[in-house]
Design an enzyme around this catalytic site. Structure first.
Site, PDB file in Angstrom:
ATOM      1  N   TYR A  32     -33.276  71.454  56.770  1.00  0.00           N
ATOM      2  CA  TYR A  32     -33.555  72.413  57.846  1.00  0.00           C
ATOM      3  C   TYR A  32     -34.657  73.387  57.436  1.00  0.00           C
ATOM      4  CZ  TYR A  32     -31.242  76.271  55.361  1.00  0.00           C
ATOM      5  OH  TYR A  32     -30.917  77.249  54.445  1.00  0.00           O
ATOM      6  N   LYS A 146     -34.236  71.974  50.789  1.00  0.00           N
ATOM      7  CA  LYS A 146     -33.606  72.881  51.759  1.00  0.00           C
ATOM      8  C   LYS A 146     -32.633  72.064  52.609  1.00  0.00           C
ATOM      9  CE  LYS A 146     -34.810  76.827  54.694  1.00  0.00           C
ATOM     10  NZ  LYS A 146     -34.259  77.877  53.812  1.00  0.00           N
ATOM     11  N   GLU A 178     -31.744  82.822  41.918  1.00  0.00           N
ATOM     12  CA  GLU A 178     -32.228  83.360  43.197  1.00  0.00           C
ATOM     13  C   GLU A 178     -31.057  83.988  43.925  1.00  0.00           C
ATOM     14  OE1 GLU A 178     -33.681  80.146  45.629  1.00  0.00           O
ATOM     15  OE2 GLU A 178     -31.977  78.861  45.167  1.00  0.00           O
TER      16      GLU A 178
END
Length: 283
Positions: A32, A146, A178
């Site tokens: 996505y 992703k 992250e």
């Protein structure tokens, strides 16, 4: 009335039907993207679409539309829904077929869907900063993709929310990677540090813009991993994403940065980032 993207058509929301055998629903088998819309215009759409195709290639999925066609559909969707400031979300799954871990045959076609949302920029967060907390990174080892497999990120974000924090700062052992839905940066003695773009993080599009902005304002960048202790010793800490833009983190698990106020370099990055934002295509 609002509209959605369904394969190569823009349709009414209620016309989109998800098959119970869709592999995105059953396996998270898809990828996505989320693209920001400012003043009716898609921001860094080319970079997002390029990454969309790269993610699909990494999971051995072929997107049955050209990039030009996808760009056209995304722009049509934003126009149809009259989005001014918000974002467009789109995803593709491997399609609907009998449940089996093995890829289906060529008769099963990927399913593309998308929708838009109007939402204002989080200006209060830009001005005041946010809090974050450390959470162990338990995700898989291909964070550069992703993908729709976001359970690890969901659990981390929930833990952060329950602690009254905006974001979870993920770490593998002592190494910071992250955020649960963002990239993380530290600034120390006039140098910006962020984890290198390898398989442990997603190379955020906003991250890429920030690195360019840093060069433009004379802020050196070192793409190297930080430990938790090193992050807590930073002068300034930042979180970024498509929707967070350049957001200061002013506290992590009780450690306060800059007296609880966004730092000078963060402010400069925010100003430089604002120069990149489209001024609008509508009168």
């Amino acid at each position: 009335m609002s509209y959605s993207l369904w394969n190569d058509q823009i349709v009414k929301d209620e016309e989109v039907v998800v098959n119970k055998e869709d592999r995105g629903y059953q396996f998270g088998d898809g990828v996505y993207e989320v693209v920001k819309v400012y003043n009716g215009e898609l921001f860094t759409a080319e970079e997002h679409v390029d990454r969309f195709y790269v993610s699909a290639e990494k999971i051995r999925m072929t997107i049955p539309y050209t990039k030009d066609k996808l760009h056209q559909l995304l722009h049509q969707l934003v126009e149809k829904n009259k989005v001014e400031t918000g974002h467009v979300y789109f995803q593709i799954t491997r399609g609907a077929g009998a449940r089996n871990h093995v890829f289906p045959g060529d008769e099963v076609k990927p399913v593309l869907t998308g929708n838009t949302k109007e939402n204002p920029r989080p200006v209060a967060n830009f001005e005041n900063g946010v809090k974050a907390t450390f959470v162990e990174d338990v995700r898989w080892l291909r964070c550069d993709i992703k993908s729709l497999n976001l359970l690890g990120a969901v659990l981390a974000k929930q833990e952060a929310q329950e602690k009254g924090c905006y974001e979870a700062i993920l770490h593998r052992g002592e190494t910071v990677t992250e955020g649960s839905s963002s990239n993380i940066y530290g600034i120390k003695d006039g140098v910006l540090y962020t984890h290198p773009a390898d398989n442990f993080i997603l190379n955020g599009i906003t991250r890429q813009v920030i690195i360019k902005c840093a060069a433009e304002i004379g802020l050196p960048v070192k793409e190297e991993a930080m430990t938790k202790a090193q992050l807590l010793a930073m002068d300034e800490v930042i979180v970024s994403s498509t929707t967070s833009e350049v957001t200061p983190i002013v506290e992590v698990d009780g450690t306060v940065f800059g007296g609880g106020k966004p730092g000078d370099w963060t402010r400069k990055l925010q100003v430089q980032f604002d120069t990149k934002i489209p001024k609008g295509i509508r009168a």
